[in-house]
Design a protein around this motif. Structure first.
Motif, PDB file in Angstrom:
ATOM      1  N   HIS A   1       0.814  -1.219   0.000  1.00 41.34           N
ATOM      2  CA  HIS A   1       0.000   0.000   0.000  1.00 41.34           C
ATOM      3  C   HIS A   1       0.851   1.276   0.000  1.00 41.34           C
ATOM      4  CE1 HIS A   1      -2.981  -2.928   1.540  1.00 41.34           C
ATOM      5  NE2 HIS A   1      -3.827  -2.211   0.812  1.00 41.34           N
ATOM      6  N   ASN A   2       1.889   1.333  -0.825  1.00 42.36           N
ATOM      7  CA  ASN A   2       2.754   2.506  -0.867  1.00 42.36           C
ATOM      8  C   ASN A   2       2.846   3.156  -2.240  1.00 42.36           C
ATOM      9  OD1 ASN A   2       4.228   3.217   1.699  1.00 42.36           O
ATOM     10  ND2 ASN A   2       4.453   0.993   1.691  1.00 42.36           N
ATOM     11  N   ARG A   3       2.052   2.712  -3.180  1.00 40.41           N
ATOM     12  CA  ARG A   3       2.066   3.255  -4.547  1.00 40.41           C
ATOM     13  C   ARG A   3       3.438   3.107  -5.210  1.00 40.41           C
ATOM     14  NH1 ARG A   3      -1.355   8.667  -3.240  1.00 40.41           N
ATOM     15  NH2 ARG A   3      -3.316   7.614  -2.839  1.00 40.41           N
ATOM     16  N   LEU A   4       4.150   2.053  -4.873  1.00 35.33           N
ATOM     17  CA  LEU A   4       5.454   1.817  -5.485  1.00 35.33           C
ATOM     18  C   LEU A   4       5.272   1.451  -6.948  1.00 35.33           C
ATOM     19  CD1 LEU A   4       7.176  -0.292  -2.687  1.00 35.33           C
ATOM     20  CD2 LEU A   4       7.293   2.176  -3.066  1.00 35.33           C
ATOM     21  N   THR A   5       6.193   1.909  -7.785  1.00 35.49           N
ATOM     22  CA  THR A   5       6.138   1.662  -9.221  1.00 35.49           C
ATOM     23  C   THR A   5       7.413   0.950  -9.670  1.00 35.49           C
ATOM     24  OG1 THR A   5       7.102   3.818  -9.678  1.00 35.49           O
ATOM     25  CG2 THR A   5       4.677   3.703  -9.598  1.00 35.49           C
ATOM     26  N   ARG A   6       7.566   0.849 -10.979  1.00 32.80           N
ATOM     27  CA  ARG A   6       8.711   0.140 -11.545  1.00 32.80           C
ATOM     28  C   ARG A   6      10.061   0.682 -11.054  1.00 32.80           C
ATOM     29  NH1 ARG A   6       9.416  -0.884 -17.927  1.00 32.80           N
ATOM     30  NH2 ARG A   6      11.013  -2.477 -17.815  1.00 32.80           N
ATOM     31  N   PRO A   7      10.295   1.998 -10.989  1.00 30.61           N
ATOM     32  CA  PRO A   7      11.584   2.467 -10.470  1.00 30.61           C
ATOM     33  C   PRO A   7      11.872   1.973  -9.047  1.00 30.61           C
ATOM     34  CG  PRO A   7      10.471   4.248 -11.611  1.00 30.61           C
ATOM     35  CD  PRO A   7       9.479   3.108 -11.497  1.00 30.61           C
ATOM     36  N   ALA A   8      10.860   1.936  -8.204  1.00 31.62           N
ATOM     37  CA  ALA A   8      11.056   1.424  -6.842  1.00 31.62           C
ATOM     38  C   ALA A   8      11.408  -0.059  -6.879  1.00 31.62           C
ATOM     39  CB  ALA A   8       9.805   1.652  -6.004  1.00 31.62           C
ATOM     40  N   ALA A   9      10.757  -0.811  -7.776  1.00 34.53           N
ATOM     41  CA  ALA A   9      11.076  -2.233  -7.920  1.00 34.53           C
ATOM     42  C   ALA A   9      12.528  -2.403  -8.364  1.00 34.53           C
ATOM     43  CB  ALA A   9      10.124  -2.893  -8.923  1.00 34.53           C
ATOM     44  N   GLY A  10      12.979  -1.541  -9.262  1.00 39.66           N
ATOM     45  CA  GLY A  10      14.375  -1.599  -9.699  1.00 39.66           C
ATOM     46  C   GLY A  10      15.346  -1.321  -8.564  1.00 39.66           C
ATOM     47  N   MET A  11      15.010  -0.347  -7.721  1.00 42.36           N
ATOM     48  CA  MET A  11      15.862  -0.049  -6.565  1.00 42.36           C
ATOM     49  C   MET A  11      15.866  -1.210  -5.578  1.00 42.36           C
ATOM     50  SD  MET A  11      15.018   4.041  -6.244  1.00 42.36           S
ATOM     51  CE  MET A  11      15.155   4.034  -4.507  1.00 42.36           C
TER      52      MET A  11
ATOM     53  N   GLU B   1       7.426  -5.821 -15.694  1.00 38.75           N
ATOM     54  CA  GLU B   1       8.883  -5.698 -15.837  1.00 38.75           C
ATOM     55  C   GLU B   1       9.554  -5.402 -14.489  1.00 38.75           C
ATOM     56  OE1 GLU B   1      10.381  -6.708 -18.586  1.00 38.75           O
ATOM     57  OE2 GLU B   1       8.357  -7.099 -19.301  1.00 38.75           O
ATOM     58  N   GLY B   2       8.932  -4.574 -13.673  1.00 42.04           N
ATOM     59  CA  GLY B   2       9.477  -4.300 -12.345  1.00 42.04           C
ATOM     60  C   GLY B   2       9.479  -5.544 -11.470  1.00 42.04           C
ATOM     61  N   ALA B   3       8.401  -6.314 -11.544  1.00 44.85           N
ATOM     62  CA  ALA B   3       8.319  -7.556 -10.776  1.00 44.85           C
ATOM     63  C   ALA B   3       9.388  -8.542 -11.242  1.00 44.85           C
ATOM     64  CB  ALA B   3       6.924  -8.172 -10.916  1.00 44.85           C
ATOM     65  N   LEU B   4       9.622  -8.598 -12.545  1.00 45.96           N
ATOM     66  CA  LEU B   4      10.653  -9.505 -13.074  1.00 45.96           C
ATOM     67  C   LEU B   4      12.058  -9.065 -12.678  1.00 45.96           C
ATOM     68  CD1 LEU B   4       9.107 -10.247 -16.569  1.00 45.96           C
ATOM     69  CD2 LEU B   4       9.329 -11.839 -14.644  1.00 45.96           C
ATOM     70  N   GLU B   5      12.276  -7.759 -12.521  1.00 48.74           N
ATOM     71  CA  GLU B   5      13.576  -7.292 -12.024  1.00 48.74           C
ATOM     72  C   GLU B   5      13.835  -7.844 -10.627  1.00 48.74           C
ATOM     73  OE1 GLU B   5      14.876  -3.139 -12.532  1.00 48.74           O
ATOM     74  OE2 GLU B   5      13.024  -2.882 -13.692  1.00 48.74           O
ATOM     75  N   ILE B   6      12.809  -7.842  -9.788  1.00 44.95           N
ATOM     76  CA  ILE B   6      12.953  -8.381  -8.433  1.00 44.95           C
ATOM     77  C   ILE B   6      13.225  -9.881  -8.493  1.00 44.95           C
ATOM     78  CG2 ILE B   6      11.696  -8.852  -6.283  1.00 44.95           C
ATOM     79  CD1 ILE B   6      10.330  -6.072  -6.754  1.00 44.95           C
ATOM     80  N   ILE B   7      12.497 -10.592  -9.331  1.00 46.59           N
ATOM     81  CA  ILE B   7      12.702 -12.038  -9.474  1.00 46.59           C
ATOM     82  C   ILE B   7      14.122 -12.333  -9.945  1.00 46.59           C
ATOM     83  CG2 ILE B   7      12.029 -14.044 -10.886  1.00 46.59           C
ATOM     84  CD1 ILE B   7      10.087 -13.428  -8.582  1.00 46.59           C
ATOM     85  N   GLU B   8      14.604 -11.570 -10.918  1.00 45.20           N
ATOM     86  CA  GLU B   8      15.965 -11.807 -11.407  1.00 45.20           C
ATOM     87  C   GLU B   8      16.996 -11.545 -10.316  1.00 45.20           C
ATOM     88  OE1 GLU B   8      18.863 -11.432 -15.157  1.00 45.20           O
ATOM     89  OE2 GLU B   8      16.935 -10.392 -15.264  1.00 45.20           O
TER      90      GLU B   8
END
Length: 128
Positions: free
Chosen positions: A17-27, A52-59
């Motif tokens: 519940h923090n409105r995180l987006t792809r850049p946050a996922a990348g960080m 794509e952000g979710a896949l960055e975390i998985i990788e």
């Protein structure tokens, strides 16, 4: 990051519940790859993370050799509990995530990704 510089150990990170987006996922992916310890749980539900952000975390998890991790009091290694429901993640995510894991950890035939669909454990379908 401050967590790394100050050597703050985090076992459970709740960022739902923090409105995180792809850049946050990348960080987060960079932090997962470079932190000297493994997370036990990462809760990212109800954000705005795309596929794509979710896949960055998985990788990042697939590349980090400390996953699955040892936990105090456990005699076996335990995988990361990663919650990403209620984001902007497409259905293709699971197959693509499995491909990422297999490219970095090509051992065995069992799936590397388990997921739950539907309304929790009572009404959902477990895919492992």
């Amino acid at each position: 990051t401050v967590l790394k510089e100050e050597r703050i150990v985090v076992g459970v990170l709740n960022l739902h519940h923090n409105r995180l987006t792809r850049p946050a996922a990348g960080m987060l992916a960079i932090w997962i790859r470079t932190a000297p310890w493994a997370l036990y749980e990462l809760h990212l539900s109800h954000n705005e993370i795309d596929t794509e952000g979710a896949l960055e975390i998985i990788e990042a998890v697939a590349r980090a050799e400390r996953y699955p991790t040892d936990r105090p009091g456990s005699s076996f290694r335990i995988p990361l509990w990663l919650r990403m429901e209620h984001n902007s993640i497409q259905e293709s995510f699971v197959a693509r995530a499995e491909e990422i894991f297999r490219s970095h950890r090509p051992v065995g035939d069992a799936p590397h990704i388990c997921w739950m669909t539907g309304a929790g454990s009572a009404g959902g379908e477990n895919q492992c």
